[in-house]
Design an enzyme around this catalytic site. Sequence first.
Site, PDB file in Angstrom:
ATOM      1  N   PHE A  32      -5.416   7.647   4.369  1.00 22.53           N
ATOM      2  CA  PHE A  32      -5.779   6.913   6.076  1.00 22.53           C
ATOM      3  C   PHE A  32      -5.438   6.314   6.541  1.00 22.53           C
ATOM      4  CE2 PHE A  32      -8.862   6.612   9.018  1.00 22.53           C
ATOM      5  CZ  PHE A  32      -9.444   8.122   9.581  1.00 22.53           C
ATOM      6  N   GLY A  36       0.456   0.826  10.904  1.00 29.32           N
ATOM      7  CA  GLY A  36       0.692   0.124   9.581  1.00 29.32           C
ATOM      8  C   GLY A  36       1.277   0.115   9.198  1.00 29.32           C
ATOM      9  N   HIS A  37       0.475   1.220   8.258  1.00 28.90           N
ATOM     10  CA  HIS A  37       1.418   2.017   6.193  1.00 28.90           C
ATOM     11  C   HIS A  37       2.533   2.568   7.239  1.00 28.90           C
ATOM     12  CE1 HIS A  37      -2.676   2.133   5.796  1.00 28.90           C
ATOM     13  NE2 HIS A  37      -2.723   1.765   4.550  1.00 28.90           N
ATOM     14  N   GLY A 147       2.124  -4.322   2.446  1.00 33.64           N
ATOM     15  CA  GLY A 147       2.291  -5.305   3.708  1.00 33.64           C
ATOM     16  C   GLY A 147       1.027  -6.681   4.142  1.00 33.64           C
ATOM     17  N   GLU A 148       1.342  -7.185   5.240  1.00 31.58           N
ATOM     18  CA  GLU A 148       1.490  -8.964   4.819  1.00 31.58           C
ATOM     19  C   GLU A 148      -0.127  -9.158   5.117  1.00 31.58           C
ATOM     20  OE1 GLU A 148       4.388 -10.925   7.226  1.00 31.58           O
ATOM     21  OE2 GLU A 148       5.536 -11.449   5.837  1.00 31.58           O
ATOM     22  N   ARG A 187     -10.776   0.408   7.899  1.00 35.45           N
ATOM     23  CA  ARG A 187     -11.537   0.276   8.300  1.00 35.45           C
ATOM     24  C   ARG A 187     -11.846   0.156   9.572  1.00 35.45           C
ATOM     25  NH1 ARG A 187     -11.334  -2.681   2.550  1.00 35.45           N
ATOM     26  NH2 ARG A 187     -12.870  -1.330   1.086  1.00 35.45           N
TER      27      ARG A 187
END
EC number: 6.3.2.1
Length: 281
Positions: A32, A36-37, A147-148, A187
């Site tokens: 999903f 960010g990804h 990721g941070e 989410r």
Amino acid sequence: MKIIESPREMQQTALELKRAGKTIGFVPTMGFLHEGHLSLIEAARSQCDVLVVSIFVNPAQFGPNEDLDAYPRDFERDESLCVEEGVDILFYPEGEGMYASDASCWVDETRLSVGLCGGSRPGHFRGVCTVVAKLFNLVQPDRAVFGEKDAQQLRVIERMVRDLNFPVKIIRGPIVREPDGLAMSSRNRYLNAEQRRQALCLKQALDLAESLVAEGDRSVESIRQQMRVLIGTVSGAEIDYIEFVDDVTMAPVEVIESETLVALAVKIGATRLIDNMVLNP
């Protein structure tokens, strides 16, 4: 782009690439995909010959009352995004292939994973470490990007790589936010319009902590209480934790004297969201 579903085929392919002298970059995800990804994929793309992205909703990191079955999935969309981003191999294993029915070996980090999400989600990081170790063995990456936003997970993985001598360089990917400041997360799609607005309290609380430190406040209890008050003004927001820990050791701190990670988890409706910031006095 090649799609591989078999763990055995993924490992064989990776070993062939290594024998051919290719460097492998890796971005593990649960699918999903969002911006960010994609930022993590972009960071990996420039540092390797072959880029592998995995999509695997790992059952081992979900508790019995968590959202494993409801976790958002859209493989066709994810596949299209990976093609656009120049991914070379999309590793998409099924759960049955990743875990033997009588699996009895696990990877467990016992220090950095104790508090924060590790405290409120028992067994979560054992599942995370185990699946990441398995993915490293299958994909054979030279570099992997995390990721941070999942700050504790990032530090736990870095520790696992150090302590178990994985020949993988971990690259940190900065948090990517919506224009209004909400940290991007798969989410977020659970939130209705009102909850989406309420969710901004996480970043607002972090910004408040940053401003208080800038004004000279160093007391964790003072800052935490003011963050609680701010979040408490949001109807339906339920605080899981607000924690201040040393950015390296993840040990709790009472006074902010060096780089300190402030991390929080808040339920908005039925959706548990996390966010964090490093405070530097």
